[in-house]
Design a protein around this motif. Structure first.
Motif, PDB file in Angstrom:
ATOM      1  N   LEU A  88      -0.305 -17.381  -5.572  1.00 54.79           N
ATOM      2  CA  LEU A  88      -0.821 -16.024  -5.772  1.00 54.79           C
ATOM      3  C   LEU A  88      -0.293 -15.080  -4.700  1.00 54.79           C
ATOM      4  O   LEU A  88       0.146 -13.963  -5.007  1.00 54.79           O
ATOM      5  N   TYR A  89      -0.307 -15.532  -3.447  1.00 50.10           N
ATOM      6  CA  TYR A  89       0.193 -14.668  -2.374  1.00 50.10           C
ATOM      7  C   TYR A  89       1.677 -14.374  -2.564  1.00 50.10           C
ATOM      8  O   TYR A  89       2.142 -13.250  -2.336  1.00 50.10           O
ATOM      9  N   GLY A  90       2.435 -15.383  -3.006  1.00 47.03           N
ATOM     10  CA  GLY A  90       3.859 -15.175  -3.234  1.00 47.03           C
ATOM     11  C   GLY A  90       4.120 -14.139  -4.314  1.00 47.03           C
ATOM     12  O   GLY A  90       5.002 -13.273  -4.169  1.00 47.03           O
ATOM     13  N   LEU A  91       3.352 -14.186  -5.391  1.00 44.76           N
ATOM     14  CA  LEU A  91       3.538 -13.225  -6.485  1.00 44.76           C
ATOM     15  C   LEU A  91       3.087 -11.825  -6.075  1.00 44.76           C
ATOM     16  O   LEU A  91       3.695 -10.821  -6.481  1.00 44.76           O
ATOM     17  N   ILE A  92       2.013 -11.763  -5.278  1.00 44.62           N
ATOM     18  CA  ILE A  92       1.595 -10.465  -4.737  1.00 44.62           C
ATOM     19  C   ILE A  92       2.668  -9.928  -3.796  1.00 44.62           C
ATOM     20  O   ILE A  92       2.993  -8.737  -3.802  1.00 44.62           O
ATOM     21  N   HIS A  93       3.230 -10.821  -3.004  1.00 49.64           N
ATOM     22  CA  HIS A  93       4.273 -10.451  -2.032  1.00 49.64           C
ATOM     23  C   HIS A  93       5.466  -9.819  -2.746  1.00 49.64           C
ATOM     24  O   HIS A  93       6.046  -8.826  -2.270  1.00 49.64           O
ATOM     25  N   ALA A  94       5.855 -10.386  -3.898  1.00 45.03           N
ATOM     26  CA  ALA A  94       6.991  -9.843  -4.645  1.00 45.03           C
ATOM     27  C   ALA A  94       6.722  -8.406  -5.090  1.00 45.03           C
ATOM     28  O   ALA A  94       7.648  -7.576  -5.128  1.00 45.03           O
ATOM     29  N   ARG A  95       5.485  -8.088  -5.401  1.00 50.32           N
ATOM     30  CA  ARG A  95       5.130  -6.717  -5.793  1.00 50.32           C
ATOM     31  C   ARG A  95       5.021  -5.807  -4.576  1.00 50.32           C
ATOM     32  O   ARG A  95       5.402  -4.632  -4.626  1.00 50.32           O
ATOM     33  N   TRP A  96       4.514  -6.353  -3.486  1.00 52.38           N
ATOM     34  CA  TRP A  96       4.293  -5.551  -2.279  1.00 52.38           C
ATOM     35  C   TRP A  96       5.598  -5.074  -1.659  1.00 52.38           C
ATOM     36  O   TRP A  96       5.708  -3.938  -1.225  1.00 52.38           O
ATOM     37  N   ILE A  97       6.615  -5.935  -1.620  1.00 57.08           N
ATOM     38  CA  ILE A  97       7.840  -5.587  -0.895  1.00 57.08           C
ATOM     39  C   ILE A  97       8.700  -4.557  -1.624  1.00 57.08           C
ATOM     40  O   ILE A  97       9.703  -4.107  -1.061  1.00 57.08           O
ATOM     41  N   VAL A  98       8.333  -4.156  -2.823  1.00 56.36           N
ATOM     42  CA  VAL A  98       9.058  -3.071  -3.485  1.00 56.36           C
ATOM     43  C   VAL A  98       8.251  -1.769  -3.434  1.00 56.36           C
ATOM     44  O   VAL A  98       8.620  -0.796  -4.088  1.00 56.36           O
ATOM     45  N   THR A  99       7.157  -1.763  -2.671  1.00 56.30           N
ATOM     46  CA  THR A  99       6.440  -0.515  -2.395  1.00 56.30           C
ATOM     47  C   THR A  99       7.020   0.098  -1.117  1.00 56.30           C
ATOM     48  O   THR A  99       7.756  -0.556  -0.374  1.00 56.30           O
ATOM     49  N   ALA A 100       6.685   1.356  -0.848  1.00 55.29           N
ATOM     50  CA  ALA A 100       7.225   2.033   0.335  1.00 55.29           C
ATOM     51  C   ALA A 100       6.839   1.298   1.622  1.00 55.29           C
ATOM     52  O   ALA A 100       7.679   1.073   2.505  1.00 55.29           O
ATOM     53  N   ARG A 101       5.570   0.894   1.729  1.00 58.67           N
ATOM     54  CA  ARG A 101       5.126   0.209   2.944  1.00 58.67           C
ATOM     55  C   ARG A 101       5.724  -1.187   3.046  1.00 58.67           C
ATOM     56  O   ARG A 101       6.068  -1.658   4.133  1.00 58.67           O
ATOM     57  N   GLY A 102       5.850  -1.860   1.903  1.00 60.54           N
ATOM     58  CA  GLY A 102       6.442  -3.191   1.908  1.00 60.54           C
ATOM     59  C   GLY A 102       7.917  -3.158   2.268  1.00 60.54           C
ATOM     60  O   GLY A 102       8.402  -4.005   3.034  1.00 60.54           O
ATOM     61  N   LEU A 103       8.640  -2.166   1.749  1.00 61.73           N
ATOM     62  CA  LEU A 103      10.052  -2.025   2.092  1.00 61.73           C
ATOM     63  C   LEU A 103      10.233  -1.782   3.582  1.00 61.73           C
ATOM     64  O   LEU A 103      11.157  -2.313   4.214  1.00 61.73           O
ATOM     65  N   ALA A 104       9.338  -0.980   4.159  1.00 64.35           N
ATOM     66  CA  ALA A 104       9.429  -0.683   5.591  1.00 64.35           C
ATOM     67  C   ALA A 104       9.240  -1.956   6.417  1.00 64.35           C
ATOM     68  O   ALA A 104       9.930  -2.168   7.428  1.00 64.35           O
ATOM     69  N   LYS A 105       8.314  -2.827   5.987  1.00 60.93           N
ATOM     70  CA  LYS A 105       8.090  -4.070   6.731  1.00 60.93           C
ATOM     71  C   LYS A 105       9.277  -5.017   6.613  1.00 60.93           C
ATOM     72  O   LYS A 105       9.682  -5.662   7.582  1.00 60.93           O
TER      73      LYS A 105
END
Length: 274
Positions: A88-105
């Protein structure tokens, strides 16, 4: 293979759960590619739409990630939930890293070269980015994308090589370069500490050539088989964002495919003469 790999990822002791589950997960060996997903993103159920169909015991796995799981739960069930929580965390992670805040991290990790460097000499140690070859779990392991040569590589570490590619998705590196165009490396010359995007293939001409019957060859150096056969069987990585090919890259690669086809035609002519 990926299913077994999930079970083989290192686990921590019960005392480590006294900290947050996400902190424990990120500090575990083999999880260095992941960044921290902010809790407010996880708690917004809109961001998790559809994941309940992908993960067994979804509600309990989510409670485990957010540290809301009942402490009285049996150890045997907790072990099974931990596997689902990773998924679940991995699938959430895939969505998070294409957001502005996720891309910045992920940009911070990219600048620190957390994902390694391209092994090709002409890429001059270009930093890499993780990418999935499929958005569906348990299909393909994570690969590393070089923006300079626009090819993908397998991680050196077996721990990283067992990470599911769906935890990073097929769009991430290419979206990062669109949002931060200054990261695109030059095709020649010295490397700025960053990479570019590319890959894409014109299927029609290649498939027409593959209609010809070619002797099957096994992968590896020193195997018998013509140079043309090897060239025809080679696959190229095609960068996509949400399933769509990149326009400028597609135009470039159409030209590259035309050059490649001319080279293959020359090889065929030479082999016919020999």
């Amino acid at each position: 293979m990926l299913g077994r790999a999930v079970d083989d990822i290192s686990t921590g002791s019960d005392s480590e759960y006294s900290n947050s589950w996400i902190s424990w997960f990120l500090s575990s060996k083999g999880n260095e590619y992941f960044c921290e997903v902010e809790e407010d993103y996880i708690l917004d159920r809109f961001n998790l739409t559809g994941l309940n169909n992908e993960v067994s015991n979804y509600a309990q796995a989510l409670d485990l990630i957010t540290d809301n799981l009942d402490d009285d739960i049996q150890d045997e069930l907790r072990g099974a939930l931990d596997v689902q929580a990773r998924l679940l965390y991995g699938l959430i992670h895939a969505r998070w890293i294409v957001t502005a805040r996720g891309l910045a991290k992920m940009l911070e990790k990219f600048k620190r070269v957390d994902f390694g460097r391209c092994p090709r000499v002409l890429c001059q140690s270009q930093p890499l980015l993780p990418v999935g070859l499929s958005d569906t779990p348990y299909e393909k392991s994570v690969k590393l994308y070089c923006g300079r040569c626009e090819d993908v590589y397998s991680p050196k570490s077996s721990r990283h090589g067992s990470i599911d590619g769906a935890y990073f998705g097929t769009s991430f590196p290419h979206l990062l370069f669109l949002v931060y165009p200054g990261l695109l490396p030059p095709k020649a010359g010295p490397v700025d500490p960053t990479p570019t995007s590319r890959g894409i293939e014109n299927d029609s001409s290649r498939k027409n050539r593959r209609v010809k019957e070619e002797p099957e060859i096994s992968e590896g150096v020193g195997e018998t088989g013509s140079t043309t056969s090897v060239a025809l069987k080679a696959e190229r990585y095609r960068p996509r964002i949400y399933g769509f090919q990149l326009n400028e890259t597609a135009k470039l690669q159409r030209w590259q495919e035309a050059v490649r086809d001319r080279q293959i035609a020359r090889l065929e002519a030479l082999e016919d003469l020999s």
